[in-house]
Design a protein around this motif. Structure first.
Motif, PDB file in Angstrom:
ATOM      1  N   ARG A   3       0.785  -1.098  -0.162  1.00 41.87           N
ATOM      2  CA  ARG A   3       0.077   0.116   0.407  1.00 41.87           C
ATOM      3  C   ARG A   3       0.797   1.997  -0.103  1.00 41.87           C
ATOM      4  O   ARG A   3       2.466   0.906   0.828  1.00 41.87           O
ATOM      5  N   TYR A   4       0.285   2.542  -0.882  1.00 36.19           N
ATOM      6  CA  TYR A   4       1.133   3.330  -0.276  1.00 36.19           C
ATOM      7  C   TYR A   4       0.597   4.236   0.435  1.00 36.19           C
ATOM      8  O   TYR A   4      -0.096   4.332   1.463  1.00 36.19           O
ATOM      9  N   LEU A   5       2.093   5.305   1.223  1.00 37.59           N
ATOM     10  CA  LEU A   5       2.393   5.820   2.592  1.00 37.59           C
ATOM     11  C   LEU A   5       2.431   6.616   2.414  1.00 37.59           C
ATOM     12  O   LEU A   5       3.560   7.931   2.011  1.00 37.59           O
ATOM     13  N   ILE A   6       0.996   7.865   1.977  1.00 35.15           N
ATOM     14  CA  ILE A   6       1.753   9.368   2.265  1.00 35.15           C
ATOM     15  C   ILE A   6       1.564  10.232   3.053  1.00 35.15           C
ATOM     16  O   ILE A   6       0.739   9.862   4.061  1.00 35.15           O
ATOM     17  N   SER A   7       3.077  10.250   3.514  1.00 37.34           N
ATOM     18  CA  SER A   7       3.109  11.061   5.482  1.00 37.34           C
ATOM     19  C   SER A   7       3.457  12.278   5.399  1.00 37.34           C
ATOM     20  O   SER A   7       4.379  12.996   4.307  1.00 37.34           O
ATOM     21  N   GLY A   8       2.988  13.593   6.411  1.00 32.55           N
ATOM     22  CA  GLY A   8       3.398  14.687   6.498  1.00 32.55           C
ATOM     23  C   GLY A   8       3.649  15.021   7.914  1.00 32.55           C
ATOM     24  O   GLY A   8       3.707  14.846   9.071  1.00 32.55           O
ATOM     25  N   ASN A   9       5.513  15.416   7.647  1.00 33.39           N
ATOM     26  CA  ASN A   9       5.735  15.887   9.414  1.00 33.39           C
ATOM     27  C   ASN A   9       5.687  16.880   8.988  1.00 33.39           C
ATOM     28  O   ASN A   9       6.750  17.758   8.506  1.00 33.39           O
ATOM     29  N   TRP A  10       4.926  17.493  10.117  1.00 31.61           N
ATOM     30  CA  TRP A  10       5.345  18.868  10.311  1.00 31.61           C
ATOM     31  C   TRP A  10       6.420  19.895  11.471  1.00 31.61           C
ATOM     32  O   TRP A  10       5.647  21.058  11.358  1.00 31.61           O
ATOM     33  N   LYS A  11       6.923  19.037  11.706  1.00 31.85           N
ATOM     34  CA  LYS A  11       7.854  18.976  12.847  1.00 31.85           C
ATOM     35  C   LYS A  11       8.139  20.394  13.644  1.00 31.85           C
ATOM     36  O   LYS A  11       6.259  20.354  13.719  1.00 31.85           O
ATOM     37  N   MET A  12       8.312  21.626  13.455  1.00 28.09           N
ATOM     38  CA  MET A  12       8.077  22.699  14.854  1.00 28.09           C
ATOM     39  C   MET A  12       7.064  23.497  13.764  1.00 28.09           C
ATOM     40  O   MET A  12       7.219  24.960  14.399  1.00 28.09           O
ATOM     41  N   ASN A  13       5.967  23.664  13.414  1.00 27.74           N
ATOM     42  CA  ASN A  13       4.971  24.550  12.936  1.00 27.74           C
ATOM     43  C   ASN A  13       3.674  23.822  13.366  1.00 27.74           C
ATOM     44  O   ASN A  13       3.395  22.862  14.141  1.00 27.74           O
ATOM     45  N   THR A  14       2.800  24.676  12.925  1.00 30.36           N
ATOM     46  CA  THR A  14       1.464  24.784  13.405  1.00 30.36           C
ATOM     47  C   THR A  14       0.085  25.263  14.645  1.00 30.36           C
ATOM     48  O   THR A  14       1.820  25.365  15.161  1.00 30.36           O
TER      49      THR A  14
END
Ligand code: PEP
Length: 256
Positions: A3-14
């Motif tokens: 399966r494809y896994l699309i991930s987002g690393n927001w780091k020290m943001n938002t």
């Protein structure tokens, strides 16, 4: 098929508000098609509101970091039990910023990997070479060393709970994406290492994500490579309008 896994690393943001808004927009954008997995790594203080916001949706939530020791005198650290307590059981380990800004070594990262897996976490282990290492033609050697170091004493059974993210350091946050061929070659090397050190089946089953300046306009080509099973996205994961097209590229790649 992987399966494809699309991930987002927001780091020290938002902020709490923008993080919740972002994840709600992702959930709405993904509704009705769960053919790829979507995972976000918010900052630690926002994990609880983000976990609340994704309840009943397909969006998965992981932690960017944790410490491997049992609860105790470790000022400033977040324990794995604490993450489990709030319902967060995916951990990012070995991101280039942890390695190069915070000096985390393969040995320390391996302790995080081992303890997290022993406690039942899924681990996303990042590996990747510096520009100078690529220029010296040492990419595969560096990746092999980081794989061996990070996965030391990880059993074949535990490996099923591991995802590898290949993130060339020179491509992270720079706008210089690895070419699809460079990414695929590195992923093939990682798969080869897994076949040699575990088994062909384990190598074939492993989700290997590419990270490093993934954007809407390069995602389809990268995700179209045979050894690329998803993406770990930094900057472009901070806005739904930038991240949803990358998820869409994953869905399109799944459907061939
Ligand atoms: C990352 O932080 O893992 C990353 C790949 O960042 P960016 O997409 O901004 O290069």
């Amino acid at each position: 098929m992987r399966r494809y896994l699309i991930s987002g690393n927001w780091k020290m943001n938002t902020t709490r508000a923008t993080g919740v808004e972002l994840v709600k927009a992702l959930a709405a954008g993904c509704e009705g098609d769960e053919s790829v997995d979507v995972l976000v790594f918010p900052p630690a203080p926002y994990l609880i509101p983000i976990l609340d916001a994704v309840k009943g949706t397909s969006i998965q939530v992981g932690a960017q970091n944790a410490y491997f020791e049992e609860p105790g005198a470790y000022t400033g650290e977040v324990g794995l039990e604490m993450l489990q307590d709030i319902g967060c059981e995916t951990l990012l380990v070995g991101h280039s910023e942890r390695r190069h800004v915070f000096g985390e070594t393969d040995e320390l990262l391996n302790r995080k990997v081992k303890v997290a897996l022993d406690k039942g976490f899924r681990v996303v282990l990042c590996v990747g070479e510096l520009l100078s290492e690529r220029q010296d033609d040492r990419t595969n050697e560096v990746l092999d060393t980081q794989m061996a170091g990070g996965l030391k004493d990880v059993t074949a059974e535990q490996l099923g709970q591991v995802v590898i993210a290949y993130e060339p350091v020179w491509a992270i946050g720079t706008g210089h994406t690895a070419s699809p061929e460079q990414a695929d070659a590195a992923h093939a090397n990682i798969r080869g290492w897994l076949a040699t050190n575990y088994s062909t089946d384990a190598a074939e089953a492993m989700q290997i994500l590419y990270g490093g300046s993934v954007k809407a306009d390069n995602a389809a080509e990268l995700l179209g490579q045979p050894n690329v099973d998803g993406a770990l996205v930094g900057g472009a994961s901070l806005k739904a309008s930038a991240f949803l097209p990358i998820i869409q590229a994953g869905i399109a790649a799944t459907k061939g």
